[in-house]
Design an enzyme around this catalytic site. Structure first.
Site, PDB file in Angstrom:
ATOM      1  N   CYS A 196      -1.152  -1.611   2.055  1.00  0.00           N
ATOM      2  CA  CYS A 196      -1.693  -2.692   2.900  1.00  0.00           C
ATOM      3  C   CYS A 196      -3.206  -2.878   2.723  1.00  0.00           C
ATOM      4  O   CYS A 196      -3.764  -3.880   3.176  1.00  0.00           O
ATOM      5  CB  CYS A 196      -1.371  -2.428   4.365  1.00  0.00           C
ATOM      6  SG  CYS A 196       0.402  -2.255   4.649  1.00  0.00           S
TER       7      CYS A 196
ATOM      8  N   HIS B 239      -6.216  -6.688   8.373  1.00  0.00           N
ATOM      9  CA  HIS B 239      -4.815  -6.567   7.979  1.00  0.00           C
ATOM     10  C   HIS B 239      -3.953  -6.855   9.206  1.00  0.00           C
ATOM     11  O   HIS B 239      -4.204  -6.346  10.294  1.00  0.00           O
ATOM     12  CB  HIS B 239      -4.564  -5.154   7.444  1.00  0.00           C
ATOM     13  CG  HIS B 239      -3.119  -4.849   7.244  1.00  0.00           C
ATOM     14  ND1 HIS B 239      -2.273  -5.704   6.599  1.00  0.00           N
ATOM     15  CD2 HIS B 239      -2.366  -3.777   7.631  1.00  0.00           C
ATOM     16  CE1 HIS B 239      -1.053  -5.181   6.579  1.00  0.00           C
ATOM     17  NE2 HIS B 239      -1.086  -4.015   7.195  1.00  0.00           N
TER      18      HIS B 239
ATOM     19  N   ASN C   7       4.007  -8.142   9.366  1.00  0.00           N
ATOM     20  CA  ASN C   7       3.131  -7.381   8.461  1.00  0.00           C
ATOM     21  C   ASN C   7       3.581  -7.644   7.022  1.00  0.00           C
ATOM     22  O   ASN C   7       4.664  -7.207   6.632  1.00  0.00           O
ATOM     23  CB  ASN C   7       3.249  -5.895   8.828  1.00  0.00           C
ATOM     24  CG  ASN C   7       2.379  -5.002   7.956  1.00  0.00           C
ATOM     25  OD1 ASN C   7       1.873  -5.426   6.922  1.00  0.00           O
ATOM     26  ND2 ASN C   7       2.218  -3.759   8.384  1.00  0.00           N
TER      27      ASN C   7
HETATM   28  O1  UT7 Z   1       0.396  -1.724   7.537  1.00  0.00           O
HETATM   29  C1  UT7 Z   1       0.174  -0.568   8.266  1.00  0.00           C
HETATM   30  C2  UT7 Z   1       1.504  -0.185   8.692  1.00  0.00           C
HETATM   31  N1  UT7 Z   1       1.870   0.075   9.971  1.00  0.00           N
HETATM   32  C3  UT7 Z   1       1.268  -0.063  11.147  1.00  0.00           C
HETATM   33  O2  UT7 Z   1       0.189  -0.516  11.328  1.00  0.00           O
HETATM   34  C4  UT7 Z   1       2.073   0.395  12.293  1.00  0.00           C
HETATM   35  C5  UT7 Z   1       1.264   1.150  13.286  1.00  0.00           C
HETATM   36  N2  UT7 Z   1       2.072   1.530  14.431  1.00  0.00           N
HETATM   37  C6  UT7 Z   1       2.557   0.640  15.306  1.00  0.00           C
HETATM   38  O3  UT7 Z   1       2.331  -0.554  15.169  1.00  0.00           O
HETATM   39  C7  UT7 Z   1       3.333   1.147  16.482  1.00  0.00           C
HETATM   40  O4  UT7 Z   1       3.263   2.555  16.515  1.00  0.00           O
HETATM   41  C8  UT7 Z   1       4.803   0.701  16.468  1.00  0.00           C
HETATM   42  C9  UT7 Z   1       4.874  -0.800  16.717  1.00  0.00           C
HETATM   43  C10 UT7 Z   1       5.456   1.036  15.137  1.00  0.00           C
HETATM   44  C11 UT7 Z   1       5.571   1.401  17.587  1.00  0.00           C
HETATM   45  O5  UT7 Z   1       4.952   1.127  18.824  1.00  0.00           O
HETATM   46  P1  UT7 Z   1       4.685   2.323  19.844  1.00  0.00           P
HETATM   47  O6  UT7 Z   1       4.067   1.714  21.031  1.00  0.00           O
HETATM   48  O7  UT7 Z   1       3.914   3.388  19.131  1.00  0.00           O
HETATM   49  O8  UT7 Z   1       6.146   2.777  20.198  1.00  0.00           O
HETATM   50  P2  UT7 Z   1       6.786   4.237  20.077  1.00  0.00           P
HETATM   51  O9  UT7 Z   1       6.978   4.611  18.656  1.00  0.00           O
HETATM   52  O10 UT7 Z   1       6.022   5.154  20.979  1.00  0.00           O
HETATM   53  O11 UT7 Z   1       8.211   4.008  20.707  1.00  0.00           O
HETATM   54  C12 UT7 Z   1       8.362   3.727  22.116  1.00  0.00           C
HETATM   55  C13 UT7 Z   1       9.828   3.517  22.417  1.00  0.00           C
HETATM   56  C14 UT7 Z   1      10.731   4.631  21.870  1.00  0.00           C
HETATM   57  O12 UT7 Z   1      11.743   4.866  22.823  1.00  0.00           O
HETATM   58  P3  UT7 Z   1      11.639   6.112  23.838  1.00  0.00           P
HETATM   59  O13 UT7 Z   1      11.579   7.341  22.953  1.00  0.00           O
HETATM   60  O14 UT7 Z   1      10.366   5.908  24.621  1.00  0.00           O
HETATM   61  O15 UT7 Z   1      12.876   6.005  24.649  1.00  0.00           O
HETATM   62  C15 UT7 Z   1      11.361   4.012  20.643  1.00  0.00           C
HETATM   63  O16 UT7 Z   1      12.620   4.553  20.340  1.00  0.00           O
HETATM   64  O17 UT7 Z   1      10.287   2.300  21.801  1.00  0.00           O
HETATM   65  C16 UT7 Z   1      11.510   2.570  21.071  1.00  0.00           C
HETATM   66  N3  UT7 Z   1      11.566   1.638  19.963  1.00  0.00           N
HETATM   67  C17 UT7 Z   1      12.135   0.423  20.068  1.00  0.00           C
HETATM   68  N4  UT7 Z   1      12.756  -0.191  21.090  1.00  0.00           N
HETATM   69  C18 UT7 Z   1      13.208  -1.446  20.865  1.00  0.00           C
HETATM   70  C19 UT7 Z   1      11.067   1.778  18.712  1.00  0.00           C
HETATM   71  N5  UT7 Z   1      11.305   0.666  17.984  1.00  0.00           N
HETATM   72  C20 UT7 Z   1      11.957  -0.189  18.802  1.00  0.00           C
HETATM   73  C21 UT7 Z   1      12.467  -1.496  18.640  1.00  0.00           C
HETATM   74  N6  UT7 Z   1      13.071  -2.071  19.703  1.00  0.00           N
HETATM   75  N7  UT7 Z   1      12.325  -2.191  17.491  1.00  0.00           N
END
Ligand code: UT7
Length: 325
Positions: A119, A252, A282
């Site tokens: 990225c 980005h 993204n």
């Molecule tokens: O190009 C660079 C590449 N990537 C990035 O920049 C990504 C950087 N990271 C992020 O953008 C965020 O960490 C994410 C969007 C990937 C995730 O957001 P988060 O606020 O960090 O969520 P999390 O991983 O803490 O997950 C929270 C909850 C979890 O459930 P529990 O364990 O709290 O019950 C996940 O299982 O959200 C759940 N979850 C979802 N729920 C519905 C994870 N993905 C999804 C989904 N739909 N798609």
């Protein structure tokens, strides 16, 4: 007289197949994967993304973006003596997507190669092209970010498959007596390879390992917020500028929360940040030139303004480019 490089045209392209969050939610539900528009919008700011159809490759998207950039610059493909494509989704193992693109454009004969910095690829490619123009190794370059990330997604993994999209963006970068690119700052830290990767590879006629994207989202998030601030500050310092000199931040486009946090750290209001993540998701190396072109064509970003472009991604890689348009 010192040689500088300057952006003289921008272009972009997304494939026609658009999936809103609602479309994706329905598609994933049919495969037993549960997510929602609310979760995706709240955690990422993404509302839609575009996916290619079978048989469409990064070079096909890049061709369209380059045509737009060439037209905006008032140049023809034969005028180009350097093509750099930033991509993690090349058409083939080799030759480079840049060579395939060069032939499709009819720009044959100049230098052409790919840059792989995931990225951060576009800011890496722009920095390399700027250096080559400054030294006289090139005069008129196409710098491109092009990706078909949909091909790397595991549609059983809701933590990643809702985040990414396909697209391409391009700029024409030309030698100039007045500065366009003012400074840049690139970094990588390979100890973080595992937090964002596609670990598979081709060997002896087979794909070995997992060829789908793996990400520790929270680890990426934490690192991204820190390095985007430090790269911006280092770039400003190299150019002898301050945050107040930035007319537009074009980061980005991974997650609106990362962009908001970066803007806050740089004391920039969100109305100085170009945001297209809502419409494109993204698109990895394509996201910055896609956002730049969208903002130029919307009349948001104007000639003479100072732009901070910032990338961050797998590697772990990050970097920034400060330029006057
Ligand atoms: O190009 C660079 C590449 N990537 C990035 O920049 C990504 C950087 N990271 C992020 O953008 C965020 O960490 C994410 C969007 C990937 C995730 O957001 P988060 O606020 O960090 O969520 P999390 O991983 O803490 O997950 C929270 C909850 C979890 O459930 P529990 O364990 O709290 O019950 C996940 O299982 O959200 C759940 N979850 C979802 N729920 C519905 C994870 N993905 C999804 C989904 N739909 N798609």
């Amino acid at each position: 007289m010192r040689r500088y490089s300057r952006i003289t045209g921008t272009g972009s392209y997304v494939p026609p197949r658009r999936l809103s969050n609602a479309d994706l939610v329905t598609q994933l539900a049919a495969n037993g994967v549960e997510t929602s528009d609310e979760w995706i919008v709240e955690r990422t700011g993404i509302r839609a993304r575009h996916f290619v159809d079978d048989g469409v490759y990064s070079s096909d998207l890049a061709v369209e973006a380059c045509k737009g950039a060439l037209q905006a610059a008032g140049l023809e493909a034969k005028d180009i003596d350097l093509i750099i494509v930033a991509t993690s989704t090349p058409d083939m193992v080799f030759p480079s997507t840049a060579c395939i693109l060069q032939n499709k454009l009819g720009a044959n004969g100049g230098a052409a190669f790919d840059v792989q910095a995931v990225c951060s690829g576009f800011v890496y490619a722009l920095t390399v092209a700027d250096a080559m123009i400054q030294t006289g190794a090139a005069n008129k370059a196409l710098v491109v970010g092009a990706e078909v990330f949909s091909r790397l997604l595991d549609f059983q993994d809701r933590t990643t498959c809702v985040l990414f999209g396909d697209g391409a963006g391009a700029v024409v970068l030309e030698a100039s007596e007045t500065p366009g690119i003012l400074a840049s700052d690139l970094h990588a830290d390979g100890k973080h390879v595992g937090i964002l990767c596609v670990p598979g590879h081709v060997a002896n006629g087979h794909i070995l390992g997992d060829p789908l994207l793996k990400m520790d989202g929270q680890a990426v998030f934490k690192l991204a917020v820190g390095v985007l601030e430090s790269a911006a500050r280092a770039t400003l310092a190299k150019a002898g500028k301050t945050e107040a000199d930035i007319d537009w931040l074009i980061p980005h486009q991974a997650n609106i929360r990362i962009m908001q946090s970066t803007a806050k750290k740089l004391k920039l209001p969100m109305d100085k940040v170009v945001v297209t993540v809502d419409q494109h998701g993204n698109t990895s190396a394509a996201s910055i030139p896609l956002a730049l072109d969208a903002a130029v064509r919307a009349g948001q970003v104007k000639p003479g303004q100072t732009l901070m472009l910032e990338g961050v991604g797998g590697g772990f890689t990050w970097g920034a480019v400060l330029l006057t348009l």
